[in-house]
Design an enzyme around this catalytic site. Structure first.
Site, mmCIF file in Angstrom:
data_model
loop_
_atom_site.group_PDB
_atom_site.id
_atom_site.type_symbol
_atom_site.label_atom_id
_atom_site.label_comp_id
_atom_site.label_asym_id
_atom_site.label_seq_id
_atom_site.Cartn_x
_atom_site.Cartn_y
_atom_site.Cartn_z
ATOM 1 N N THR A 68 0.829 -1.215 0.000
ATOM 2 C CA THR A 68 0.000 0.000 0.000
ATOM 3 C C THR A 68 0.862 1.264 0.000
ATOM 4 O O THR A 68 0.645 2.173 -0.802
ATOM 5 C CB THR A 68 -0.897 -0.008 1.262
ATOM 6 O OG1 THR A 68 -1.566 -1.271 1.303
ATOM 7 C CG2 THR A 68 -1.916 1.096 1.231
ATOM 8 N N LYS B 260 6.035 2.101 12.034
ATOM 9 C CA LYS B 260 6.087 2.497 13.457
ATOM 10 C C LYS B 260 6.650 1.396 14.348
ATOM 11 O O LYS B 260 7.290 1.685 15.365
ATOM 12 C CB LYS B 260 4.715 2.937 13.953
ATOM 13 C CG LYS B 260 3.721 1.814 14.145
ATOM 14 C CD LYS B 260 2.344 2.177 13.744
ATOM 15 C CE LYS B 260 1.782 1.041 12.934
ATOM 16 N NZ LYS B 260 0.665 1.325 12.132
ATOM 17 N N GLU C 290 8.864 10.355 9.253
ATOM 18 C CA GLU C 290 7.688 11.223 9.365
ATOM 19 C C GLU C 290 6.370 10.442 9.295
ATOM 20 O O GLU C 290 5.425 10.722 10.039
ATOM 21 C CB GLU C 290 7.718 12.268 8.239
ATOM 22 C CG GLU C 290 6.572 13.245 8.261
ATOM 23 C CD GLU C 290 6.541 14.053 9.558
ATOM 24 O OE1 GLU C 290 7.468 14.804 9.808
ATOM 25 O OE2 GLU C 290 5.559 13.899 10.323
ATOM 26 N N VAL D 111 4.019 8.131 12.353
ATOM 27 C CA VAL D 111 2.963 8.598 13.267
ATOM 28 C C VAL D 111 2.092 9.610 12.518
ATOM 29 O O VAL D 111 2.600 10.552 11.924
ATOM 30 C CB VAL D 111 3.536 9.283 14.528
ATOM 31 C CG1 VAL D 111 2.408 9.740 15.455
ATOM 32 C CG2 VAL D 111 4.495 8.363 15.269
ATOM 33 N N ILE E 141 0.142 13.577 8.307
ATOM 34 C CA ILE E 141 0.228 14.796 9.134
ATOM 35 C C ILE E 141 1.687 15.060 9.512
ATOM 36 O O ILE E 141 2.361 14.178 10.046
ATOM 37 C CB ILE E 141 -0.575 14.639 10.447
ATOM 38 C CG1 ILE E 141 -2.021 14.261 10.149
ATOM 39 C CG2 ILE E 141 -0.507 15.903 11.281
ATOM 40 C CD1 ILE E 141 -2.817 13.938 11.408
ATOM 41 N N GLY F 137 -12.675 -1.601 4.787
ATOM 42 C CA GLY F 137 -11.216 -1.700 4.664
ATOM 43 C C GLY F 137 -10.473 -0.822 5.655
ATOM 44 O O GLY F 137 -9.271 -0.599 5.528
ATOM 45 N N LYS G 130 2.829 4.612 18.722
ATOM 46 C CA LYS G 130 2.939 5.981 18.186
ATOM 47 C C LYS G 130 3.238 6.991 19.305
ATOM 48 O O LYS G 130 4.082 7.877 19.137
ATOM 49 C CB LYS G 130 1.663 6.342 17.432
ATOM 50 C CG LYS G 130 1.535 5.545 16.110
ATOM 51 C CD LYS G 130 0.159 5.680 15.499
ATOM 52 C CE LYS G 130 0.060 4.962 14.163
ATOM 53 N NZ LYS G 130 -1.324 4.829 13.677
ATOM 54 N N GLY H 254 -3.603 5.461 5.003
ATOM 55 C CA GLY H 254 -3.946 5.372 3.586
ATOM 56 C C GLY H 254 -2.727 5.535 2.711
ATOM 57 O O GLY H 254 -1.723 6.134 3.111
HETATM 58 N N1 HSE Z 1 -4.570 1.102 11.490
HETATM 59 C C1 HSE Z 1 -3.762 2.275 11.583
HETATM 60 C C2 HSE Z 1 -4.689 3.456 11.804
HETATM 61 C C3 HSE Z 1 -2.949 2.444 10.331
HETATM 62 O O1 HSE Z 1 -5.883 3.304 11.579
HETATM 63 O O2 HSE Z 1 -4.259 4.515 12.227
HETATM 64 C C4 HSE Z 1 -1.979 3.602 10.344
HETATM 65 O O3 HSE Z 1 -0.978 3.427 11.307
#
Ligand code: HSE
Length: 407
Positions: free
Chosen positions: A18, A107, A131, A134, A138, A189, A207, A304
């Site tokens: 992804t 992470k 970057e 976390v 952003i 998803g 995180k 994403g």
């Molecule tokens: N499953 C995690 C979330 C993916 O929804 O934040 C990104 O770390």
């Protein structure tokens, strides 16, 4: 060295899932503007993956052995988007040892080995950036490492898990139970088949361990972070929250106590005036309080393919602009002894299967909250007290069904 020899920065992407495919897409789509920002061309020379991607335009770039990349002096920057600690750790370390700079979205790798990999990069006069590990797209890591370095950070409170924020938003909007919200998130998803890491708060725990390591300048182990997830929340908790004019959010928080931080992940009841109150759906946000800055909030897409890849490619640009120059990141390996979260004060919302007399015997004066459908229980909010004191009083009273902290 590469920079002087070539007018083109060559990079490699380890893991074409992804995020890795998103990185190739971001570079392809915004090639011109990215090159202008670097001041040189950029080309993806290798893609490391177990698969061959036959018929895909990137097929000719695919390699299966990470040493091909490590041993190619033309490659200056490597993206790690494989996920998991191993073999990512071995591959990333090999790239750094070969003098290449690395950026990762991983992470688990950063939480476990961030400090060491920064030190290896420093020895090699290279850089290790993360970057995207976390808050997805952003910009929070660079904000902490560059823009907020004049401050002593007193608090970070973040919604850093999109899966659980989506589920809590659905529970609030549709009045549904946890299991229904999970099913919906999985269908869209947004949640994994095995959702444990997200719904039990482990993802958020990693995180906040990374963010706290950066603001404290030393190692915070995610295993030390007190963590509660959202799996025990129900539709009736949401009803109570609404009656109180609050919303329930899974927060990853770090608060300064003396020379250290109290760090935890748990559902909190937020008032309408809190900036995180309106962060809904899969969005993430990180609230930061600095001793000079005051309050700031960073908001956006926390997961994403393209949002995360956007942060990774921004790191690639930064790395390409600093070839041969290490950018200092303070993250010493010495473990930080984090404060006991039970020393923090809060008001506590409690549901208990007992009489009001039993509540008052244990807690004294409380504020009762009544909602329809809550039969055989009392809902109340305690006065402000340390969590250690709450635990003692709650033990004395017994029959607790639920406790959620005020924020
Ligand atoms: N499953 C995690 C979330 C993916 O929804 O934040 C990104 O770390």
């Amino acid at each position: 060295m590469v920079k002087g020899v070539n007018s083109m920065i060559k990079i490699a992407v380890m893991g074409y899932g992804t995020i890795g495919s998103g990185v190739v897409k971001v570079i392809g789509t915004n090639q011109d503007s990215i090159c202008k920002k670097i001041g040189e061309g950029i080309e993806v020379k290798y893609i490391l993956d177990l698969r061959d991607f036959e018929g895909d335009p990137i097929q000719s770039k695919v390699v299966h052995d990470y040493k091909v990349i490590a041993e190619d002096p033309e490659v200056a920057v490597v993206v790690e988007s494989m996920g998991g600690v191993e073999p990512a750790y071995t591959f990333v370390k090999a790239m750094l040892m070969a003098g290449k700079s690395v950026t990762t979205s991983n992470k688990a790798l950063v939480a476990a080995h961030g400090s060491e990999l920064i030190a290896v990069a420093k020895e090699q006069n290279a850089n290790f950036m993360f970057e995207a590990s976390v808050g997805g797209g952003i910009p929070i890591i660079r904000a902490l490492n560059s823009c907020l370095t004049a401050d002593r950070i007193e608090e970070i409170s973040g919604i850093v898990n999109g899966t659980t924020n989506y589920m809590l938003t659905r529970m609030a909007d549709a009045g549904c139970e946890f299991s229904e919200a999970l099913k919906e998130a999985q269908e869209k998803g947004y949640a994994e088949k095995d959702p444990t890491a997200d719904v039990e708060g482990h993802d958020a725990g990693r995180k906040i361990a990374i963010l706290t390591s950066l603001i404290a300048g030393q190692q915070v182990d995610f295993e030390d972070v007190y963590t509660e997830g959202i799996s025990k929340l129900s539709a009736i908790d949401i009803l109570y929250a609404k009656k109180m004019g609050r919303t329930i959010k899974l927060l990853a928080t770090s608060k300064q106590i003396g020379d250290t931080y109290a760090v935890m992940v748990a559902p909190f009841l937020l008032p309408q005036e809190h900036p995180l109150y309106t962060v809904n759906g899969v969005f993430n946000a990180v609230f930061v309080r600095g001793n000079m800055l005051g309050d700031a909030m960073f908001y956006g897409s926390g997961a994403g393919s393209l949002p995360t890849a956007s942060a990774v490619v921004a790191d690639v640009v930064e790395l390409a602009k600093h070839l041969g120059k290490h950018i200092e990141i303070e993250w010493r390996p010495q473990k930080l002894a984090i404060a006991d979260y039970r020393q923090q004060s809060a008001r506590f919302f409690v549901r208990a299967a007992c009489s009001k007399k039993a509540v008052e015997d244990a807690f004294g004066e409380v504020e009762y909250i009544e909602v329809p459908k809550a039969e055989g229980e009392v809902g109340f909010v305690t006065a402000q007290m340390k969590e250690a004191e709450y635990i003692e009083k709650a033990k004395g009273m017994g029959n607790i069904i639920q406790m959620i902290r005020f924020h």
